[in-house]
Design a protein around this motif. Structure first.
Motif, PDB file in Angstrom:
ATOM      1  N   UNK A 379       0.839  -1.188   0.000  1.00  0.00           N
ATOM      2  CA  UNK A 379       0.000   0.000   0.000  1.00  0.00           C
ATOM      3  C   UNK A 379       0.887   1.256   0.000  1.00  0.00           C
ATOM      4  N   UNK A 380       0.316   2.413  -0.328  1.00  0.00           N
ATOM      5  CA  UNK A 380       1.104   3.652  -0.365  1.00  0.00           C
ATOM      6  C   UNK A 380       1.630   4.022   1.027  1.00  0.00           C
ATOM      7  N   UNK A 392      19.070   5.914  13.466  1.00  0.00           N
ATOM      8  CA  UNK A 392      18.225   4.774  13.103  1.00  0.00           C
ATOM      9  C   UNK A 392      17.026   5.205  12.261  1.00  0.00           C
ATOM     10  N   UNK A 393      16.479   6.379  12.523  1.00  0.00           N
ATOM     11  CA  UNK A 393      15.345   6.837  11.716  1.00  0.00           C
ATOM     12  C   UNK A 393      15.791   7.144  10.286  1.00  0.00           C
ATOM     13  N   UNK A 394      17.056   7.525  10.106  1.00  0.00           N
ATOM     14  CA  UNK A 394      17.578   7.759   8.761  1.00  0.00           C
ATOM     15  C   UNK A 394      17.806   6.444   8.021  1.00  0.00           C
ATOM     16  N   UNK A 395      18.118   5.396   8.754  1.00  0.00           N
ATOM     17  CA  UNK A 395      18.241   4.070   8.123  1.00  0.00           C
ATOM     18  C   UNK A 395      16.904   3.664   7.519  1.00  0.00           C
ATOM     19  N   UNK A 396      15.839   3.843   8.292  1.00  0.00           N
ATOM     20  CA  UNK A 396      14.505   3.468   7.798  1.00  0.00           C
ATOM     21  C   UNK A 396      14.113   4.348   6.622  1.00  0.00           C
ATOM     22  N   UNK A 397      14.274   5.671   6.773  1.00  0.00           N
ATOM     23  CA  UNK A 397      13.892   6.589   5.701  1.00  0.00           C
ATOM     24  C   UNK A 397      14.709   6.317   4.443  1.00  0.00           C
ATOM     25  N   UNK A 398      16.024   6.103   4.596  1.00  0.00           N
ATOM     26  CA  UNK A 398      16.877   5.849   3.448  1.00  0.00           C
ATOM     27  C   UNK A 398      16.558   4.541   2.754  1.00  0.00           C
ATOM     28  N   UNK A 399      16.265   3.500   3.553  1.00  0.00           N
ATOM     29  CA  UNK A 399      15.938   2.193   2.960  1.00  0.00           C
ATOM     30  C   UNK A 399      14.636   2.271   2.172  1.00  0.00           C
ATOM     31  N   UNK A 404      12.442   2.581  -3.297  1.00  0.00           N
ATOM     32  CA  UNK A 404      11.250   3.160  -3.924  1.00  0.00           C
ATOM     33  C   UNK A 404       9.967   2.589  -3.319  1.00  0.00           C
ATOM     34  N   UNK A 405      10.031   2.404  -2.001  1.00  0.00           N
ATOM     35  CA  UNK A 405       8.882   1.841  -1.292  1.00  0.00           C
ATOM     36  C   UNK A 405       8.041   2.927  -0.641  1.00  0.00           C
ATOM     37  N   UNK A 406       8.587   4.138  -0.503  1.00  0.00           N
ATOM     38  CA  UNK A 406       7.835   5.198   0.161  1.00  0.00           C
ATOM     39  C   UNK A 406       8.217   6.546  -0.428  1.00  0.00           C
ATOM     40  N   UNK A 543       0.737   1.619  -4.417  1.00  0.00           N
ATOM     41  CA  UNK A 543       1.866   1.951  -3.557  1.00  0.00           C
ATOM     42  C   UNK A 543       3.166   2.143  -4.307  1.00  0.00           C
ATOM     43  N   UNK A 544       3.162   2.030  -5.636  1.00  0.00           N
ATOM     44  CA  UNK A 544       4.375   2.246  -6.416  1.00  0.00           C
ATOM     45  C   UNK A 544       4.796   3.704  -6.307  1.00  0.00           C
ATOM     46  N   UNK A 545       6.123   3.924  -6.284  1.00  0.00           N
ATOM     47  CA  UNK A 545       6.605   5.283  -6.151  1.00  0.00           C
ATOM     48  C   UNK A 545       6.174   6.128  -7.341  1.00  0.00           C
ATOM     49  N   UNK A 546       6.050   5.498  -8.516  1.00  0.00           N
ATOM     50  CA  UNK A 546       5.586   6.236  -9.693  1.00  0.00           C
ATOM     51  C   UNK A 546       4.187   6.772  -9.500  1.00  0.00           C
ATOM     52  N   UNK A 547       3.313   5.945  -8.942  1.00  0.00           N
ATOM     53  CA  UNK A 547       1.941   6.382  -8.684  1.00  0.00           C
ATOM     54  C   UNK A 547       1.915   7.483  -7.622  1.00  0.00           C
ATOM     55  N   UNK A 548       2.776   7.361  -6.616  1.00  0.00           N
ATOM     56  CA  UNK A 548       2.850   8.392  -5.586  1.00  0.00           C
ATOM     57  C   UNK A 548       3.327   9.712  -6.178  1.00  0.00           C
ATOM     58  N   UNK A 549       4.314   9.659  -7.058  1.00  0.00           N
ATOM     59  CA  UNK A 549       4.828  10.882  -7.667  1.00  0.00           C
ATOM     60  C   UNK A 549       3.789  11.511  -8.595  1.00  0.00           C
ATOM     61  N   UNK A 550       3.024  10.668  -9.276  1.00  0.00           N
ATOM     62  CA  UNK A 550       1.950  11.207 -10.119  1.00  0.00           C
ATOM     63  C   UNK A 550       0.932  11.968  -9.277  1.00  0.00           C
ATOM     64  N   UNK A 551       0.601  11.402  -8.124  1.00  0.00           N
ATOM     65  CA  UNK A 551      -0.325  12.083  -7.224  1.00  0.00           C
ATOM     66  C   UNK A 551       0.258  13.417  -6.764  1.00  0.00           C
ATOM     67  N   UNK A 552       1.586  13.400  -6.482  1.00  0.00           N
ATOM     68  CA  UNK A 552       2.241  14.627  -6.030  1.00  0.00           C
ATOM     69  C   UNK A 552       2.235  15.686  -7.116  1.00  0.00           C
ATOM     70  N   UNK A 553       2.432  15.273  -8.359  1.00  0.00           N
ATOM     71  CA  UNK A 553       2.456  16.229  -9.472  1.00  0.00           C
ATOM     72  C   UNK A 553       1.113  16.941  -9.628  1.00  0.00           C
TER      73      UNK A 553
END
Length: 998
Positions: A379-380, A392-399, A404-406, A543-553
């Motif tokens: 899911x998104x 540790x929070x940067x590890x999660x955000x970076x991963x 391209x999961x979030x 939940x694909x990053x492409x779909x998320x970016x389209x929503x952002x655009x």
């Protein structure tokens, strides 16, 4: 730049939390000068250096970057740190501090020089320090806690490596272990200070506190037998924590209650949650992770189950799934345990590297790989980050970003890409040492860079007297820490990619929302970023990053335009025309700046700036603004929004910059730098190019100071009234304050505080804070502090307390330490003694048993009680005490009392420092300070600092006067010189001078 809205405590929390930053666990995971009497010295042998030797061994075997190990720089840093701990030590470094050639140590009249050129490895360093400390231990006369010197030296050595390698003292290590375990024995309340009262911020659900009915906003006025008056938060926490199953009684005052109510609570295992969750509209889940402790991954899994509800065993591909999407809030998360960050990331990533730790020279690479088992549906996800998201929070955000999961929304993260390991020591201290850097997926190092969001969302402040629309907002980042590690170069053929945001949006955070966040730290508040994240999730088709970016655009340009319109509307109400448009390629303006009153102001008065700006081009200018720059922090970083300036037109505006009433005399340059944004519109750039500068000179004159002198005595009329504080008795410590300065005070706060070394707390403070009326020159006030000695046997040692009287506006203050000697019911004996001076015309009378603070004198007086070496006398309705070694007994004749109590001569103020003040600014490379310090009782020592470097020390030798004559080297620019005269650990006077060298 001046910090905007992020509170200082957030930075402190972040730095303290690095005690528990990303780490592997081996086992179970101001003013510092001390100057004591020689007879109290510790038997500890400084030359053993057992902790230092273990530290050196770990550095040699484990440190991430051996190229940073510079033994000569380490030894210089160690001695600088020790110099800051030991008052009587002066250290001169020959040569560059980065490569010193020798050290010269001076203690009293003894000087010793130590060559450093032959130090070539860590063991040479250890042997040299042993020689240095052998010299020191033989010469120190006044420093008591010798083990603190080794701790200081170790932290000096570690400071040359990186900001996160540090020796944790036992108390710090205990707190760190507790924070990573996620549980402790206690009551289950989060406490804070609200209007100087110990207040419940949040009772944790299902704990003794919440079950007893305690509420947010309740004031805790007493814990056991201890009043919470002037009690620090850490003291209160220590009293309420304890083994599960044990009892503690607290008294609570709630709004609407006429008096406190008693609660007897049984301590329990309190499990502190690191994960909080909430279901938003549309099936969006909001989860915030506060830190990464032992239980974080399991807490997150439980939160996701609660948000999603029952799951089908085999969900159909493409079928809607609850939650519709997830907002993972990592803002303000300072990090924690590495294994928990890996487990959290693994919940959302099916395969590939989550993080790779890399030791020295790429010799040890340890990738942590994701597994498909237990992975959440696709899911998104939107991850919220800010500049305090670290480790540790940067590890999660970076991963999640690199897989391209979030989609990441917020600000660039802190940039701590290093791994620390904890080594226990035998004295319960611990070494925290950086042993590796970590790489996010794709072998990307974020050290000193951070993880970039896809959408940069930045809150700003716009008020009548302050704005930060163009501020960098990077005050709290790894790259700002002294000695931070550099970003690791890639050892593979892959080029390190510095990601940049795809979108930018700026918004105003309302004061009410900011206040709510501060008052309810555990509440999940739906602020602008949360609402925007939810909107993006609901608009994304998958939940694909492409779909998320389209929503952002589709969403971000509209949201940005809406926020820009709100900013323009806010500025319009402040008289600023903030319309948008294109600026010319070669903008030119003519500026003129001036200051009212010739640029000299009295501290506390505003610096009034007048600016005239003329547009010299045939094209209007848009979003024109100015920033101030000065070595004086009060004048630096002020933003002046000008906005739209039509072609060939001129505008004049004024701006006032506040100065503090406590500011000291100084003269500084003030630059006003006029700027235009580099670009407007789609790229969202928020920094500008300088197109003109106006330079001014500002002088701030120190406000005349009051000077508080004290008389202190005991009044036990609340008890038996015999002038002796006995166990179980209530009494008052009476502090009489006289303003002996030539200028009035403005707002007085008098306090009595318990010394933390009084661990058993035999005396309870019932009234310890008193606000007083202003005192004019020569005027006096009386402050009566209410105390109670607890029932039981009297303590073996005197109990120390601190009395302070401070002008809260001007910051003039007098601090002193007093000692109380509570007695048992049978202490002392009655009698009749005629007292006369052993020497001289009169002898001193003291206000407290065992104290050396006189409140009067007598030529002859009768005593009626004796305790140890002290005689009790009474005159003018007040009990006082005489020392046996200062009096002789008159026998066989009538006593004609001739005593005086509480006269003007008996007010004791802090030491007075007098000297000829040098000019505010000079072209000379050296100046000479000559003067003296005087004290009404005796001086302990005098110290002089120049730009934080101790350059002179003189012991008081029991006298009342110390003369000084000191040459001071000046560096170009601003120089801060401090002269400190001390009567004791807590009684001192500091004179500060700022000199600008041209």
């Amino acid at each position: 730049m001046r910090a905007k809205r992020t509170p200082l405590f957030a930075l402190l929390l972040l730095l303290l939390s690095f005690y528990a930053s990303v780490s592997y666990r081996y086992g179970d995971p101001g003013w510092r000068l001390r100057f004591h009497e020689a007879e109290a010295r510790s038997p500890y042998k400084l030359t053993d250096l057992s902790i230092l030797n273990r530290t050196i061994l770990h550095i040699k075997e484990k440190y991430v970057d051996p190229s940073r190990v510079d033994e000569r720089a380490m030894i210089a840093a160690a001695l600088k740190e020790v110099e800051g701990t030991v008052a009587e030590l002066l250290v001169d470094i020959e040569g560059d501090e980065a490569a010193p050639e020798a050290l010269t140590l001076r203690i009293g009249a003894t000087t010793r020089r130590f060559e450093l050129k032959k130090i070539r490895n860590l063991w040479h360093l250890a042997f040299t320090l042993k020689d240095i400390f052998k010299f020191m231990q033989g010469e120190l006369r006044h420093h008591r806690k010798i083990e603190d010197i080794e701790y200081a030296a170790i932290n000096g050595v570690l400071s040359t490596l990186d900001p996160h390698s540090v020796l944790l003292k036992p108390e710090d290590y205990r707190e760190m272990k507790m924070s990573t375990r996620g549980k402790f024995g206690g009551l289950g309340i989060v406490i804070g200070a609200r209007e100087d009262k110990l207040t419940i911020i949040n009772p944790i659900p299902d704990t003794p506190a919440s079950k007893a009915g305690l509420r947010t906003g309740d004031q805790i006025v007493r814990i056991g037998m201890d009043s919470t008056v002037n009690m620090s938060l850490s003291e209160a926490v220590d009293l309420m924590r304890g083994p599960p199953g044990t009892d503690v009684t607290i008294w609570v005052l709630r709004e609407g209650w006429s008096k406190p109510r008693k609660y007897k609570l049984t301590r329990d295992d309190i499990r502190v949650k690191s994960v909080h969750h909430k279901a938003l509209k549309g099936g969006v889940g909001l989860v915030r992770i506060k830190n990464f402790q032992n239980t974080t991954a399991s807490e997150l899994a439980a939160a996701l189950r609660a948000l999603s509800g029952p799951r089908p065993s085999k969900p159909k591909r493409g079928a809607p799934f609850k939650p519709r999407g997830l907002i993972l809030d990592l803002r303000g998360n300072p990090g924690g345990l590495l294994d928990q960050a890996i487990l959290v990331s693994n919940l959302f990533i099916e395969s590939g590297a989550i993080v790779t730790t890399v030791g020295s020279g790429d010799k040890i690479r340890e990738p942590k790989m994701a597994t498909a088992k237990g992975t959440e549906p696709h899911y998104p996800i939107v991850v919220l980050t800010d500049a305090l998201s670290a480790s540790a929070s940067e590890i999660v955000a970076g991963a999640l970003r690199n897989h391209q999961r979030a989609l990441l929304l917020g600000q660039q993260t802190f940039g701590k890409g290093s791994v620390q390991v904890i080594f226990d020591n035998k004295d319960d201290s611990a070494l925290k040492l950086t042993i590796a850097q970590y790489l996010t997926p794709g072998d990307q190092s974020i050290q000193s860079i951070g993880v970039a969001p896809h959408i940069q969302a930045q809150s700003v402040t716009i008020e009548a007297d302050r704005s930060d629309l163009f501020a960098l907002h990077d005050e709290y980042q790894e790259k700002k820490l002294k000695g931070h590690l550099k970003q690791r170069e890639s050892k593979s053929e892959k080029k390190i990619v510095h990601e940049k945001p795809n979108f930018y949006i700026t918004y105003i955070e309302e004061e009410s929302e900011s206040k709510e966040k501060e008052e309810k730290p555990d509440a999940l508040i739906e602020d602008f970023e949360v609402k925007l994240a939810a909107q993006l999730i609901l608009a994304a088709e998958s939940g694909d990053i492409g779909a998320m970016m389209q929503a952002a655009e589709a969403i971000i340009p509209k949201a940005r335009a809406e926020r820009a319109a709100l900013i323009s509307e806010r500025l319009k109400t402040l008289g600023v025309d903030w319309r948008s448009g294109s600026n010319p390629k070669a903008p030119k303006i003519k500026v003129k700046a001036s200051l009212e009153g010739g640029g000299e102001v009295l501290a506390g008065e505003p610096v009034k700036l007048k600016l005239t700006i003329k547009n010299l081009t045939a094209h209007p200018l848009y979003h024109l603004y100015a920033e101030t720059a000065s070595d004086n922090g009060a004048l630096d970083g002020e933003e002046i929004l000008i906005g739209h300036l039509p072609a060939k037109e001129e505008i004049t505006l004024t701006r006032s910059i506040k100065t503090a009433k406590s500011a000291i005399t100084r003269r500084d340059d003030l630059d006003v730098r006029f700027k235009l944004p580099k670009a407007l519109g789609a790229d969202g750039a928020t920094r500008g190019e300088e197109i003109a500068t106006a330079r001014l000179s500002v002088s701030v004159r120190e406000r005349p100071q009051p000077r508080f002198a004290l008389q202190i005595y005991l009044d036990d009329a609340l008890g038996d009234g015999d002038g002796v504080l006995r166990m179980g008795e209530e009494a008052e410590i009476v502090v009489r304050v006289k303003n002996e300065g030539a200028h009035p005070s403005e707002a007085i706060l008098a306090t009595l505080q318990n010394d933390r070394e009084n661990e058993t707390r035999e005396i309870n403070l019932k009234r310890g804070r008193i606000k007083g009326a202003p005192l004019g020159p020569g005027e006096a006030g009386v402050y009566r502090f209410h105390i109670q000695a607890k029932a039981g046997p009297p303590p073996d040692q005197p109990l120390s307390f601190f009395v302070s009287v401070i002008d809260t506006e001007i910051r003039a203050a007098t601090y002193t330490q007093i000692h109380l000697h509570p007695q048992g019911p049978k202490a002392g004996r009655a009698g009749r003694w005629g007292l006369a001076p052993k020497q001289g015309r009169a002898f001193k009378l003291y206000g407290l048993l065992g104290d050396r603070r006189p409140v009067g004198e007598a030529e002859a007086i009768e005593a009626d009680y004796k305790i140890g070496e002290w005689y009790r006398v009474k005159a003018e309705g007040i009990y006082a005490w005489a020392r046996t070694d200062e009096v002789k007994i008159q026998r066989g004749e009538a006593i004609k009392p001739t005593a005086r109590l509480l006269g003007d001569a008996d007010y004791l103020g802090p030491p007075v420092i007098t000297f000829k003040r040098p000019d505010w600014e000079t072209k000379r490379a050296k100046i000479k300070l000559k003067g003296e310090a005087r004290a009404p009782y005796q001086l302990m020592d005098l110290l002089i600092f120049a730009n934080q470097k101790k350059i002179a020390f003189a012991p008081g030798e029991g006298g009342q006067r110390i003369e000084f004559e000191q040459e001071v080297d000046l560096k170009p620019g601003t120089n801060l010189i401090s002269i400190i005269a001390r009567e004791g650990e807590q009684t001192s006077t500091r004179e500060r001078i700022i000199i600008y060298r041209r």
